[in-house]
Design a protein around this motif. Structure first.
Motif, PDB file in Angstrom:
ATOM      1  N   LYS A  71       7.941  19.660 -15.512  1.00 13.04           N
ATOM      2  CA  LYS A  71       6.737  19.396 -16.295  1.00 13.04           C
ATOM      3  C   LYS A  71       6.847  18.116 -17.113  1.00 13.04           C
ATOM      4  N   ASP A  72       8.018  17.857 -17.702  1.00 14.90           N
ATOM      5  CA  ASP A  72       8.189  16.650 -18.502  1.00 14.90           C
ATOM      6  C   ASP A  72       7.978  15.388 -17.658  1.00 14.90           C
ATOM      7  N   GLU A  73       8.526  15.388 -16.435  1.00 16.70           N
ATOM      8  CA  GLU A  73       8.358  14.229 -15.562  1.00 16.70           C
ATOM      9  C   GLU A  73       6.904  14.063 -15.133  1.00 16.70           C
ATOM     10  N   VAL A  74       6.258  15.173 -14.837  1.00 17.38           N
ATOM     11  CA  VAL A  74       4.845  15.113 -14.443  1.00 17.38           C
ATOM     12  C   VAL A  74       4.012  14.577 -15.600  1.00 17.38           C
ATOM     13  N   ASP A  75       4.278  15.055 -16.807  1.00 15.67           N
ATOM     14  CA  ASP A  75       3.544  14.573 -17.984  1.00 15.67           C
ATOM     15  C   ASP A  75       3.792  13.079 -18.212  1.00 15.67           C
ATOM     16  N   THR A  76       5.040  12.653 -18.016  1.00 18.72           N
ATOM     17  CA  THR A  76       5.367  11.230 -18.173  1.00 18.72           C
ATOM     18  C   THR A  76       4.637  10.391 -17.138  1.00 18.72           C
ATOM     19  N   HIS A  77       4.634  10.852 -15.895  1.00 18.96           N
ATOM     20  CA  HIS A  77       3.894  10.171 -14.821  1.00 18.96           C
ATOM     21  C   HIS A  77       2.424  10.022 -15.209  1.00 18.96           C
ATOM     22  N   ASN A  78       1.808  11.108 -15.636  1.00 18.51           N
ATOM     23  CA  ASN A  78       0.385  11.089 -15.969  1.00 18.51           C
ATOM     24  C   ASN A  78       0.095  10.191 -17.167  1.00 18.51           C
ATOM     25  N   ARG A  79       1.016  10.177 -18.118  1.00 13.38           N
ATOM     26  CA  ARG A  79       0.842   9.310 -19.294  1.00 13.38           C
ATOM     27  C   ARG A  79       0.938   7.842 -18.886  1.00 13.38           C
ATOM     28  N   ILE A  80       1.864   7.527 -18.013  1.00 16.29           N
ATOM     29  CA  ILE A  80       1.995   6.147 -17.534  1.00 16.29           C
ATOM     30  C   ILE A  80       0.720   5.717 -16.812  1.00 16.29           C
ATOM     31  N   VAL A  81       0.204   6.566 -15.940  1.00 12.25           N
ATOM     32  CA  VAL A  81      -1.024   6.254 -15.206  1.00 12.25           C
ATOM     33  C   VAL A  81      -2.174   5.999 -16.177  1.00 12.25           C
ATOM     34  N   SER A  82      -2.281   6.829 -17.201  1.00  8.42           N
ATOM     35  CA  SER A  82      -3.341   6.665 -18.193  1.00  8.42           C
ATOM     36  C   SER A  82      -3.204   5.346 -18.951  1.00  8.42           C
ATOM     37  N   LEU A  83      -1.965   5.011 -19.356  1.00 10.00           N
ATOM     38  CA  LEU A  83      -1.734   3.773 -20.095  1.00 10.00           C
ATOM     39  C   LEU A  83      -1.993   2.540 -19.231  1.00 10.00           C
ATOM     40  N   THR A 135       0.854  -1.183   0.000  1.00 11.73           N
ATOM     41  CA  THR A 135       0.000   0.000   0.000  1.00 11.73           C
ATOM     42  C   THR A 135       0.892   1.236   0.000  1.00 11.73           C
ATOM     43  N   LYS A 136       0.285   2.369  -0.297  1.00 11.12           N
ATOM     44  CA  LYS A 136       1.064   3.597  -0.442  1.00 11.12           C
ATOM     45  C   LYS A 136       1.146   4.354   0.875  1.00 11.12           C
ATOM     46  N   LYS A 137       2.350   4.800   1.207  1.00 11.08           N
ATOM     47  CA  LYS A 137       2.530   5.634   2.386  1.00 11.08           C
ATOM     48  C   LYS A 137       2.003   7.045   2.111  1.00 11.08           C
ATOM     49  N   SER A 138       1.658   7.733   3.167  1.00  9.41           N
ATOM     50  CA  SER A 138       1.024   9.047   3.023  1.00  9.41           C
ATOM     51  C   SER A 138       1.946  10.084   2.373  1.00  9.41           C
ATOM     52  N   ASN A 139       3.261   9.852   2.447  1.00 10.18           N
ATOM     53  CA  ASN A 139       4.196  10.838   1.879  1.00 10.18           C
ATOM     54  C   ASN A 139       4.491  10.603   0.402  1.00 10.18           C
ATOM     55  N   ILE A 140       3.894   9.572  -0.197  1.00  5.56           N
ATOM     56  CA  ILE A 140       4.111   9.267  -1.605  1.00  5.56           C
ATOM     57  C   ILE A 140       3.032   9.943  -2.445  1.00  5.56           C
ATOM     58  N   ARG A 141       3.462  10.853  -3.303  1.00  5.14           N
ATOM     59  CA  ARG A 141       2.517  11.605  -4.135  1.00  5.14           C
ATOM     60  C   ARG A 141       2.186  10.868  -5.428  1.00  5.14           C
ATOM     61  N   GLU A 142       3.077   9.997  -5.858  1.00  4.56           N
ATOM     62  CA  GLU A 142       2.861   9.276  -7.110  1.00  4.56           C
ATOM     63  C   GLU A 142       1.596   8.409  -7.044  1.00  4.56           C
TER      64      GLU A 142
END
Length: 214
Positions: free
Chosen positions: A178-190, A122-129
């Motif tokens: 921004k590039d990392e945030v966009d990559t994160h969001n793209r991974i989540v979507s995929l 499970t995810k810890k509270s300090n993990i934003r990902e």
């Protein structure tokens, strides 16, 4: 005793190793959990359940139990309160022992518990990902190679223990980039699409993970 009849359900869905597919669970198994039933009189208020568990009374009674344990209780209960607390949360299961060449980290939001042959993450509270990003990272080719070198093995099987899984490196996102945030969001979507049945996304997800690593 109306409390017994009106209390939360006693037949609970559990995830077993056989239910762990890549990225998502494939079903669950039902267990009867009667540890809060304290007497035969209370058990008798649940005639269908009593009939079911009584089929194995002789075998159950032969187990090692604590002095306070009844034959219908579980012999060993580990982390049940934690599973209960996290039952509605986004979580990841992985078999404790696996012969598969690729790892089977499996995500679910269902209200399920974990049996003794799986590990829950499970995810810890300090993990934003997002938890789906964590899932993509754990199922990536990079982590597959890393764990086969650094992880635990027993014969031809890979062991996923709390000790070794906790050592898996994790690439956190720079939320000011921004590039990392966009990559994160793209991974989540995929990953979300993949869980919905688009298997072609695995290569795309791996490519985005490699982008973050490099």
């Amino acid at each position: 005793n109306e409390d017994i009849l009106s209390s939360p359900k006693l037949v609970i869905d559990f995830v077993k190793a056989k239910n762990c597919a890549r990225f998502s669970i494939s079903g669950s198994s039902k267990y009867v959990f009667l540890d809060r039933i304290k007497s035969l009189d209370e058990l008798s208020l649940l005639p269908n359940i009593k009939k079911k568990v009584s089929q194995w009374k002789e075998q159950l009674a032969k187990r090692y139990m604590t002095d306070s344990g009844e034959w219908w209780n579980w012999a060993t209960v580990r982390n049940f309160d934690l599973f209960k607390e996290k039952s509605q949360d986004s979580k990841i299961f992985v078999p404790c022992m696996d012969r598969s060449e690729v790892q089977r980290f499996s995500h679910t939001k269902n209200a399920v518990y974990g049996s003794g042959d799986v590990l829950m993450i499970t995810k810890k509270s300090n993990i934003r990902e997002d938890m789906l990003f964590v899932l993509a990272w754990l199922n990536s080719s990079f982590i597959n190679k890393w764990y086969h070198i650094k992880g635990s093995k027993k014969g031809q099987r890979i062991q996923y223990t709390q000790s070794y899984v906790s050592k898996i490196p994790f690439r956190m996102i720079n939320w000011d980039n921004k590039d990392e945030v966009d990559t994160h969001n793209r991974i989540v979507s995929l990953v979300s699409e993949l869980i919905s049945g688009n298997a072609a996304n695995e290569e795309k997800i791996d490519a985005l993970i490699d982008k973050l690593i490099k």
